[in-house]
Write a protein that holds these residues in place. Structure first.
Motif, PDB file in Angstrom:
ATOM      1  N   VAL B  79       0.836  -1.205   0.000  1.00  0.00           N
ATOM      2  CA  VAL B  79       0.000   0.000   0.000  1.00  0.00           C
ATOM      3  C   VAL B  79       0.870   1.255   0.000  1.00  0.00           C
ATOM      4  O   VAL B  79       0.556   2.246  -0.660  1.00  0.00           O
ATOM      5  N   ILE B 104      -0.368  12.288   5.439  1.00  0.00           N
ATOM      6  CA  ILE B 104       0.908  11.593   5.633  1.00  0.00           C
ATOM      7  C   ILE B 104       1.762  12.315   6.671  1.00  0.00           C
ATOM      8  O   ILE B 104       2.362  11.695   7.548  1.00  0.00           O
ATOM      9  N   ASN B 106       0.685  14.027   9.065  1.00  0.00           N
ATOM     10  CA  ASN B 106       0.107  13.763  10.381  1.00  0.00           C
ATOM     11  C   ASN B 106       0.352  12.343  10.852  1.00  0.00           C
ATOM     12  O   ASN B 106       0.636  12.115  12.026  1.00  0.00           O
ATOM     13  N   LEU B 107       0.259  11.381   9.950  1.00  0.00           N
ATOM     14  CA  LEU B 107       0.559   9.999  10.329  1.00  0.00           C
ATOM     15  C   LEU B 107       1.971   9.904  10.885  1.00  0.00           C
ATOM     16  O   LEU B 107       2.236   9.200  11.853  1.00  0.00           O
ATOM     17  N   ILE B 110       2.004  11.191  14.573  1.00  0.00           N
ATOM     18  CA  ILE B 110       1.193  10.585  15.632  1.00  0.00           C
ATOM     19  C   ILE B 110       2.073   9.773  16.572  1.00  0.00           C
ATOM     20  O   ILE B 110       2.878   8.958  16.125  1.00  0.00           O
ATOM     21  N   SER B 112       3.656   6.987  18.952  1.00  0.00           N
ATOM     22  CA  SER B 112       3.549   5.542  18.769  1.00  0.00           C
ATOM     23  C   SER B 112       2.559   4.919  19.749  1.00  0.00           C
ATOM     24  O   SER B 112       1.886   3.943  19.421  1.00  0.00           O
ATOM     25  N   VAL B 114      -0.189   6.208  20.634  1.00  0.00           N
ATOM     26  CA  VAL B 114      -1.524   6.423  20.080  1.00  0.00           C
ATOM     27  C   VAL B 114      -1.819   5.379  19.001  1.00  0.00           C
ATOM     28  O   VAL B 114      -2.954   4.885  18.891  1.00  0.00           O
ATOM     29  N   TYR B 115      -0.800   5.007  18.225  1.00  0.00           N
ATOM     30  CA  TYR B 115      -0.970   3.883  17.304  1.00  0.00           C
ATOM     31  C   TYR B 115      -1.357   2.626  18.085  1.00  0.00           C
ATOM     32  O   TYR B 115      -2.185   1.831  17.645  1.00  0.00           O
ATOM     33  N   PHE B 118      -4.944   2.836  18.936  1.00  0.00           N
ATOM     34  CA  PHE B 118      -5.733   2.583  17.723  1.00  0.00           C
ATOM     35  C   PHE B 118      -5.771   1.091  17.417  1.00  0.00           C
ATOM     36  O   PHE B 118      -6.827   0.520  17.135  1.00  0.00           O
ATOM     37  N   ALA B 122      -9.156  -0.837  17.185  1.00  0.00           N
ATOM     38  CA  ALA B 122      -9.594  -1.247  15.859  1.00  0.00           C
ATOM     39  C   ALA B 122      -9.374  -2.731  15.599  1.00  0.00           C
ATOM     40  O   ALA B 122     -10.285  -3.431  15.168  1.00  0.00           O
ATOM     41  N   ILE B 142       0.867   0.110   9.686  1.00  0.00           N
ATOM     42  CA  ILE B 142       0.288   1.438   9.457  1.00  0.00           C
ATOM     43  C   ILE B 142       1.231   2.522   9.964  1.00  0.00           C
ATOM     44  O   ILE B 142       1.443   3.544   9.318  1.00  0.00           O
ATOM     45  N   MET B 145       3.942   3.290   7.456  1.00  0.00           N
ATOM     46  CA  MET B 145       3.582   3.816   6.133  1.00  0.00           C
ATOM     47  C   MET B 145       4.187   5.182   5.782  1.00  0.00           C
ATOM     48  O   MET B 145       4.741   5.333   4.691  1.00  0.00           O
ATOM     49  N   ILE B 149       6.321   5.722   2.418  1.00  0.00           N
ATOM     50  CA  ILE B 149       5.736   6.540   1.349  1.00  0.00           C
ATOM     51  C   ILE B 149       6.676   7.690   0.988  1.00  0.00           C
ATOM     52  O   ILE B 149       6.979   7.912  -0.183  1.00  0.00           O
ATOM     53  N   ARG B 200      12.772   0.802  12.382  1.00  0.00           N
ATOM     54  CA  ARG B 200      12.009   1.517  13.422  1.00  0.00           C
ATOM     55  C   ARG B 200      10.958   0.585  14.037  1.00  0.00           C
ATOM     56  O   ARG B 200      10.799   0.516  15.250  1.00  0.00           O
TER      57      ARG B 200
END
Lengths: 252, 281, 308
Positions: B79, B104, B106-107, B110, B112, B114-115, B118, B122, B142, B145, B149, B200
């Motif tokens: 992705v 991107i 913001n991602l 964020i 870690s 908070v990931y 999530f 989720a 995620i 990413m 990217i 990472r």
């Protein structure tokens, strides 16, 4: 006889407002060498890029007018632009081999068109290199890097790459810029041989070159087509004062 | 003070500060190696923990980290690369593109942890994967990413424009051009970004705290719905939650983790330099 | 009248596969937006009760004691603020000066050695730095006279180094982007190298440096494991004064990490931890949004080279 390519009242304006082409019309007949000459930034390259719709890659430009190829509008709805570019092929001012071997440069176009048969591809490689007068120099190293060729060889490879697609029209945008005189004359000689089988539209390196290779010529200035004539007429007895000034070296 | 004296003083001070920045990095590396190397032997790397983890090896944690890293790659790579292709080759300067770029950025920012939240909300709960390798790999994937990217987009943009023009002038479609003339040349750069992202991910603790990491499991995971131990969490556990844990095991674990992430980091920079030297355009 | 020839058989101009892959490409691009939205939605869904069930006065109260139902966030906010301010005070000068050293002073060979060192620093897991802070740094700080080695300052020191790679690399890009003519012009009228850096280069790179600092702050606020190990995790507000940096504190991130494992799903405590996550999300979102606004989201994009 129906024109191979017919250009009718075209205007082209870039997104930044630069009016590159203004009200240009002329026809190119099959199997002639048509030369478009004029000072830098007069619109020659823009015009060439329109003919096989490479201009599509330039965003937000404004185009008006009609261009036909074998009688049909190249911007028509049913036209397959990729196939159009195979029929009307381009050689750029700077030799631009793709990274990879000599062979892969030549087979790339046909392969992208869906040709898989190795025998056909091999034949295309040999024929195109022979037509571009490069076969004897590279036949023993077809799988070595295209980047290792000399400048003149690279440009003939690019010409061969266009020929490998068996096009009908070849667009040449100043193909000898940056080449030494010897390589230049080899390329020019090659062009003379090619006219029997192809229609050639070329932007030359100089007025001298234009006079050497042209059957017919058009003089461009500031986005306008000033004069179109048979080569002999154009370079010996130009009708327009500005054409004459340019040819005799009074400006440009 | 003359201008020349000021100049000399400024250079000395700037250099001194640079020393202050770089020396501790070396110090940390050497200190960890010196303190941890003694604990590392074949048994430490390949055996199950014994006696309340105070003896034996850390193999399940190493294995868990490798599995999670691999899972992260599977989640993140396709992705992210497609998204990078979108931004580099297809995106026009419009609202959608700006929104994607903003997303991107913001991602990437964020936290870690908070990931981790999530992932818990989720994947563990809403999707019903439970505390599992699947939930952890999705979370880490995620999180990875944005790095992948951005580096992939940069690598794609670094491919000279003329290759695209030439390819399309030869009748290739846009996708054929990307597939045959852009991606092959961008691949090393994309790989570099991927490996950096994975290094990472391999070292992260916060995102796996609630999604996959186990304090101790006596058996190795057998499916993606199992929990697993993982090195970063294991280091956290043995250094803070287990009284009487021998220091040598703690240092040894930290060193193994550092070696894994640094190997990936150096691999990434290595790929980048070697390819830059070799390419002929 | 002839028409443009149809393509050779077997090669329609755009194969169905091509349409599928291009759709996937657009979808992948859009997925980033969807993910940000999903993260926000899940934080909101699980965390919204924090703001609905707890009176605001109590929520911003001074007592964080979930077992007895006290959810005052102030100690956590203060803890995060203290650690962040301390880290910024340390990291910003170090980072910018190191960038100046790399960009303007260091000889090329040394730069080639030092730049990978920054990547190595960025590659050290935060839990490893936290572990070293816990076993090695904290005792040193305690020996310096603090009542305990686990303080806000210990966390700041670690976080400062963890944010250095971000600050240095973005600052260096900003300095590098200053046109060479500016430097040449300044040196040509007889300015020293330092005068050139101070009067010409730094002002010209200002906006880039601001972004470096902001993204560094974003990195510091969100860090979890290192602060969990070294800041002492005391959820109280230290007395105002310079000494507060040397008191144990507890940050928002550490609170989530330490307590989420022990709460019942769906309990108020659980909701509040998500609420804290929501606050963190909004803080970093704002910081990044501002940074992007300053430079323009497209600003960082380098234009493509090439002659055609």
């Amino acid at each position: 006889m129906e024109a191979k390519i017919s250009i009718q009242n075209i205007y082209y304006t870039y997104a930044d407002g630069n009016e590159a082409l203004r009200n240009i019309s002329f026809d190119v007949q099959a199997n002639e060498v048509f030369v478009l000459f004029g000072p830098a930034r007069s619109g020659k390259t823009t015009l060439l890029r329109l003919l096989n719709r490479l201009s599509d890659l330039t965003e937000d430009a404004d185009f008006r007018g009609v261009i036909t190829f074998n009688g049909s509008d190249i911007f028509g709805r049913a036209v397959d632009v990729y196939n159009l570019r195979r029929r009307i092929s381009m050689v750029f001012a700077i030799p631009t081999p793709l990274p990879g071997s000599i062979r892969s440069n030549l087979t790339y176009g046909p392969q992208m068109a869906g040709i898989r048969d190795k025998h056909v591809l091999d034949q295309r490689v040999q024929h195109s290199l022979q037509q571009a007068a490069l076969w004897d120099e590279v036949k023993d190293r077809l799988d070595s890097s295209a980047m290792a060729l000399s400048g003149g060889q690279k440009q003939r490879l690019c010409l061969a790459r266009s020929l490998a697609m068996e096009p009908e029209v070849i667009l040449l945008d100043n193909p000898t810029s940056g080449l030494d005189p010897l390589s230049t004359s080899v390329v020019e000689e090659t062009l003379r041989d090619l006219r029997e089988r192809y229609t050639i539209i070329m932007v030359p390196h100089s007025v001298q070159q234009a006079a050497r290779v042209a059957d017919r010529a058009g003089f461009m200035l500031d986005g306008e087509l000033i004069e179109v004539a048979q080569a002999e007429q154009m370079f010996l007895h130009p009708q327009n004062k500005r054409t004459e000034d340019y040819i005799t070296g009074r400006f440009g | 003070m003359s201008r020349q004296q000021t100049q000399r003083l400024a250079v000395i001070l700037i250099t001194a500060v640079a020393v202050l920045v770089f020396i501790p990095v070396l110090l940390v590396i050497f200190y960890l190696i010196a303190s941890g190397i003694g604990a590392i032997n074949w048994e430490f790397l390949t055996a199950m923990p014994r006696n309340g983890m105070k003896e034996g090896g850390i193999m399940p944690a190493i294995l868990g980290t490798l599995i999670l890293t691999f899972g992260t790659a599977i989640v993140s790579m396709p992705v992210s690369i497609l998204a990078a292709i979108y931004l580099a080759e297809y995106a026009k300067d419009n609202r959608l593109t700006r929104t994607i770029r903003m997303a991107i950025v913001n991602l990437a920012g964020i936290p870690s942890i908070v990931y981790g939240l999530f992932g818990l909300g989720a994947f563990v709960l809403a999707a019903g994967f439970g505390t599992s390798i699947l939930a952890g790999a999705l979370t880490l994937g995620i999180m990875t990413m944005p790095v992948v990217i951005s580096t992939a987009e940069e690598a794609i943009n670094a491919v000279p424009q003329q290759f695209r023009t030439v390819s399309q002038s030869l009748g290739a479609t846009k996708w054929q051009t990307i597939r045959h003339q852009v991606l092959p040349h961008a691949l090393p750069g994309i790989l570099t970004g991927m490996i950096l992202g994975l290094s990472r991910a391999a070292g992260e603790t916060a995102p796996i705290l609630f999604t996959v990491a186990a304090f101790y499991v006596p058996t190795l995971p057998s499916s993606v719905f199992d929990q697993t131990m993982a090195l970063p969490y294991h280091l956290y556990v043995i250094s803070t939650q287990v009284p009487g844990m021998p220091l040598s095991i703690q240092y040894g674990t930290a060193l193994v983790l550092l070696m894994i992430t640094l190997t990936l980091t150096l691999l990434a920079t290595g790929v980048r330099t070697s390819v830059r030297r070799r390419r002929d355009w | 009248m002839t028409t443009v020839q149809s393509p050779p058989p077997g090669a329609p101009s755009r194969r169905p596969g091509e349409i599928v892959i291009e759709a996937l490409i657009v979808l992948a691009g859009a997925s980033t937006v969807i993910i940000v939205a999903l993260i926000f939605i899940f934080l909101l869904r699980e965390g919204i009760n924090t703001f609905l069930d707890i009176p605001l006065r109590q929520l911003f109260g001074q007592r964080w004691y979930p077992i007895e139902g006290y959810y005052g966030l102030l100690p956590l906010l203060v803890g995060t603020a203290l650690v962040t301010v301390g880290a910024v005070i340390i990291a910003v000068p170090l980072g910018i000066v190191a960038a100046i050293y790399l960009g303007e002073i260091a000889p090329t060979w040394l730069r080639e050695i030092l730049k990978p060192l920054i990547e190595i620093l960025a590659g050290i897991p935060s839990i490893v730095l936290g572990f070293l802070g816990w076993v090695a740094l904290a005792p040193i700080i305690q020996n310096l006279g603090a009542p305990t080695g686990l303080t806000a300052f210990t966390g700041s020191l670690l976080l400062a180094y963890m944010s250095l790679p971000t600050i240095i690399s973005i600052s260096e890009d900003a300095l590098y982007a200053v046109p060479k003519e500016y430097r040449d012009g300044s040196l040509a009228i007889g300015a020293t190298q330092w005068q050139t850096i101070w009067r010409v280069v730094l002002p010209a790179a200002r906006s880039g440096l601001v972004i470096a600092v902001m993204l560094g702050i974003g990195r510091v606020i969100g860090e979890t494991m290192a602060v969990l190990l070294v800041t002492g995790n005391a959820a109280n507000i230290p007395a105002f004064g310079p000494g507060m940096f040397f008191s144990p504190v507890r940050t928002m991130t550490a609170t989530i990490a330490a307590e989420m494992g022990e709460v019942a799903q769906g309990s108020l405590h659980y909701n509040v931890l998500f609420g804290i996550g929501l606050i963190l999300f909004l803080i970093t979102f704002t910081v990044n949004w501002l940074a992007a606004r300053l430079v323009g989201v497209n600003g960082a994009r380098r234009s493509r080279g090439g002659l055609l």
